[in-house]
Design a protein around this motif. Structure first.
Motif: not given
Length: 247
Positions: A43-58
């Motif tokens: 994915t893009t750097t912005g979406f991956g860093t700021l939206w997706l990565a913080p949610r991957l714990t679940k």
């Protein structure tokens, strides 16, 4: 010269063979019932860093044996050739033999910190924005055309000082620290409650966000786990936005 061309052909054939072997191995692994092993997500750097990565714990809490290789790049990778397993893209994929699903729509908007507004005042109109320092994505960097076209007039305004960069995380940090008015995707600022949307009527065109993966991974347990996870997170994200608007 002939030897060079033959060498290039041999290298290309070897590379394609290696990719096809990796795809065949992945298909065997995907036939298992358990969710485990590596899943390459691009994915893009912005979406991956700021939206997706913080949610991957679940996702990891539910599938502790899953290994995500998160590939952050503006480049469009070749999914049918298995350069990645799953893509989250800011445009509809054009490659054939892909399963695709529209996840949500994103717009670019202007945001400022409360400290910046206290110091420089709240812009009320687009003309007011032209007199402020804009912090945004560099016009020379690879980005979605809707955001680039929308921001261009503001960066071209007769203002002596702007800041541009090729990373939305940097834009967000500069905006949070009061350097200027940030041009950010609304999915970024939606969770940065310390930011204020200035001149709400100003927004880019719609940028669609798509989930895509190769047809041959239709029955992959790893892909299904990631697909269900991101669809659930999108639903929660939309719900939080609606609750915020109603309060």
């Amino acid at each position: 010269m002939i030897l060079t061309e033959q060498g290039e052909l041999l290298y290309s054939a070897t590379r394609d063979m290696a990719k096809r072997l990796a795809a065949a191995t992945a298909r065997i692994r995907d036939s298992e019932d358990a969710v485990f092993g590596e899943l390459r997500v691009t994915t893009t750097t912005g979406f991956g860093t700021l939206w997706l990565a913080p949610r991957l714990t679940k996702l990891y809490d539910q599938f502790p044996n899953l290994k995500i290789d998160l590939m952050l790049d503006e480049r469009i990778v070749d999914l049918p050739m298995r350069e990645a397993d799953v893509a989250v893209r800011m445009k509809e994929p054009s490659q054939a033999d892909l399963i695709r699903r529209r996840l949500m729509d994103v717009r670019m908007r202007f945001f400022a910190s409360k400290a910046y507004i206290d110091r420089h005042g709240m812009p009320e109109t687009s003309d007011d924005l032209m007199r402020h320092r804009i912090v945004g994505y560099s016009p020379n960097a690879n980005q979605v055309s809707a955001g680039q076209a929308w921001l261009r007039p503001f960066l071209s305004a007769d203002t002596p000082s702007h800041l541009t960069m090729n990373n939305y995380y940097g834009v967000l940090q500069a905006t949070l620290h009061g350097l200027g008015i940030g041009a950010l995707p609304d999915y970024v600022a939606a969770e940065a409650t310390e930011l204020v949307n200035v001149v709400p009527s100003q927004a880019s065109g719609v940028v669609p966000v798509y989930l895509a993966y190769p047809e041959e991974l239709r029955h992959s347990k790893r892909v299904a786990a990631f697909r269900d996870f991101i669809l659930e997170e999108i639903a929660l994200y939309r719900r939080s936005l609606k609750d915020r608007e109603e309060t």
